[in-house]
Design an enzyme around this catalytic site. Structure first.
Site, PDB file in Angstrom:
ATOM      1  N   ASP A 182      -2.979  39.187  14.588  1.00  0.00           N
ATOM      2  CA  ASP A 182      -2.691  40.231  15.567  1.00  0.00           C
ATOM      3  C   ASP A 182      -1.218  40.614  15.487  1.00  0.00           C
ATOM      4  O   ASP A 182      -0.605  40.500  14.432  1.00  0.00           O
ATOM      5  CB  ASP A 182      -3.075  39.730  16.968  1.00  0.00           C
ATOM      6  CG  ASP A 182      -3.606  40.839  17.861  1.00  0.00           C
ATOM      7  OD1 ASP A 182      -2.819  41.741  18.203  1.00  0.00           O
ATOM      8  OD2 ASP A 182      -4.800  40.814  18.213  1.00  0.00           O
ATOM      9  N   HIS A 224      -0.168  43.134  22.408  1.00  0.00           N
ATOM     10  CA  HIS A 224      -1.610  43.008  22.201  1.00  0.00           C
ATOM     11  C   HIS A 224      -2.014  41.594  21.803  1.00  0.00           C
ATOM     12  O   HIS A 224      -2.955  41.016  22.359  1.00  0.00           O
ATOM     13  CB  HIS A 224      -2.042  44.008  21.135  1.00  0.00           C
ATOM     14  CG  HIS A 224      -3.510  44.059  20.873  1.00  0.00           C
ATOM     15  ND1 HIS A 224      -4.143  43.195  20.011  1.00  0.00           N
ATOM     16  CD2 HIS A 224      -4.481  44.880  21.338  1.00  0.00           C
ATOM     17  CE1 HIS A 224      -5.434  43.492  19.951  1.00  0.00           C
ATOM     18  NE2 HIS A 224      -5.662  44.503  20.759  1.00  0.00           N
ATOM     19  N   SER A 415     -11.283  44.819  21.400  1.00  0.00           N
ATOM     20  CA  SER A 415     -10.207  43.861  21.146  1.00  0.00           C
ATOM     21  C   SER A 415     -10.192  42.746  22.166  1.00  0.00           C
ATOM     22  O   SER A 415      -9.775  41.630  21.881  1.00  0.00           O
ATOM     23  CB  SER A 415      -8.845  44.560  21.194  1.00  0.00           C
ATOM     24  OG  SER A 415      -8.541  45.195  20.008  1.00  0.00           O
TER      25      SER A 415
END
Length: 483
Positions: A182, A224, A415
């Protein structure tokens, strides 16, 4: 997924990702594409595929150099060489000068020029560690929304954990590690620091070359990865939230660059690193850029897709099981027709696509493909779907998890669904330490709670399996009870 990484704004009604606005309609690509022309003098990145052994890899490296290119990184374990070249004829030249059939395929990994280190360092960037409200490039492209909340004990607000029974499941084993491919994990967050394995963390965004320095694997332009990590394994420590598997460890495997892209060489680096550094499970909340779907009828896309496939397959052979987000375009992955969003690093074109065009890594063999549900248990409006494509479903709408500056926030997307499944896979790996990746995939699917189709003609199948939820909603409790 992220720009790759799939998040969607709460304000969106469909979750569809639109191409950038343009005054003129996007050009239409031919049904069978040729390799995209490259001008001389433009620095481009390529994968060169050969047989997976040191001798053939050395021959491929020699062919790269003889064709005027530069070897950037080699993975003899999977027979992949990452190369740079400014020659417009590099693809043809490297194949012509190869000896002994050393080059099986070669393809560009992007449509934009490679940034030099100087160019990459030139923009003034705001660190999210200093500015929690800034939004990364891929988050803007994906319509990300995030809401900050007070850093108090927040487990009661985690409806998602109740939905998959993680709140009554065991905590997992300290011997299990989840690799979070990520945008980096904030190692200073009090809910994440206890479970972060810094020694086995890495950055892969410098042309796909592993970099173990802390600066290479912490967040720079996106929170994120930090949000994803909290869902997987936020510690049970009386602070903030609790992850699905709060006793397992995590390694930060950064594959998102500062411009928000996840190019094939980054993902390849990430999967090979996971295979070689004690990772048991990987989470992949992204699609590989710049193509939302990588098509086998395009020489460049086919070569890059094959290189990523090899990396995923190698990690599986080394005992790594992977979960991946299905995507946020409310798209039927079982009946592909067109794509108007790719390539996303230059000018998108409207192109016909078919079953030979795949979202990677989500549609690669062995990967658990995850759709998203909302708090009511319905398919999230944005979630991709597809009969025979979706494996399982998990919560992905307005998920509370960790963000930077020790905070907590809400994000939505497949996600956010995928890390729930990665956490359940970590619980399964804890309770079944001798199980193979294929056995863990079979278990997570068999233990999922059946969910029938709603009254929606797009959903095909029955309660046992359908295109919206796959085999059903993952079940963390069953994973820890050895069922």
């Amino acid at each position: 997924m992220l720009s790759g990484i799939g998040l969607v704004a709460a304000a969106l009604t469909t979750g569809a990702v639109a191409p950038a606005a343009s005054a003129a309609p996007a050009p239409t690509a031919p049904a069978v594409a040729a390799a995209t022309p490259v001008a001389d003098g433009v620095l481009m990145s390529y994968v060169v595929n050969t047989k997976a052994n040191p001798g053939q890899t050395r021959l491929a490296e020699r062919a790269v150099r003889d064709a005027g290119g530069t070897v950037v990184q080699s993975w003899p374990e999977i027979g992949v060489v990452v190369a740079h070249s400014t020659s417009g004829s590099f693809r043809q030249d490297v194949a012509e000068v190869a000896k002994g059939g050393a080059v099986q395929s070669v393809g560009a990994t992007r449509t934009a020029a490679v940034k030099t280190p100087e160019a990459a360092a030139a923009p003034q960037r705001r660190s999210l560690a200093r500015d929690a409200e800034s939004r990364s490039a891929f988050e803007i492209r994906q319509g990300v929304s995030a809401t900050e909340v007070a850093p108090d004990p927040l487990e009661s607000q985690q409806w998602d954990m109740t939905q998959i029974k993680a709140d009554v499941a065991s905590d997992g084993s300290r011997d299990v590690t989840v690799g979070v491919l990520d945008s980096g994990i904030d190692d200073t967050h009090p809910d994440l620091a206890p479970n972060l394995d810094a020694q086995n963390s890495v950055g892969c965004t410098s042309y796909g070359v592993p970099d173990t320095s802390r600066a290479a694997w912490i967040p720079t332009t996106s929170d994120h990865g930090t949000h994803v990590a909290g869902t997987i394994a936020a510690a049970k420590n009386g602070v903030g939230i609790v992850g699905v598997a709060p006793n397992v460890r995590m390694s930060s495997i950064k594959v998102v660059d500062d411009d928000g892209f996840i190019y094939p060489e980054y993902a390849i680096c990430g999967f090979v690193w996971a295979a070689q550094h004690g990772v048991d499970v990987t989470n992949n909340s992204y699609y590989v850029d710049p193509w939302m779907f990588w098509c086998s009828n395009d020489p460049d896309q086919a070569a890059a897709k094959e290189a990523v496939r090899r990396a995923v397959s190698y990690s599986e052979r080394k005992g790594v099981v992977s979960a991946a987000a299905a995507g946020n375009s409310n798209y039927d992955l079982a009946n592909k027709t067109t794509d108007a969003t790719s390539p996303n690093d230059t000018t998108p074109v409207t192109r016909p696509i078919d079953a030979g065009c795949e979202d990677i890594p989500a549609e690669l063999p062995g990967v658990v493909t995850v759709a998203s549900t909302d708090q009511a248990g319905a398919k999230s409006s944005f979630s991709n779907y597809g009969d025979g494509v979706i494996d399982v479903a998990a919560p992905g709408s307005r998920i509370l998890s960790t963000v930077l500056n020790g905070g907590y926030g809400l994000k939505s997307g497949t996600s956010m669904a995928s890390p729930h499944v990665a956490g359940v896979l970590a619980l399964l790996a804890s309770s079944h330490p001798d199980a193979s990746p294929a056995e863990l995939v079979a278990m997570v699917r068999a233990q999922a709670d059946d969910k029938p189709c709603p009254s929606d003609v797009r959903c095909t199948g029955d309660a046992a399996y359908n295109g919206f939820f796959g085999d059903g909603l993952v079940d963390a409790l069953d994973a820890t009870q050895g069922r």
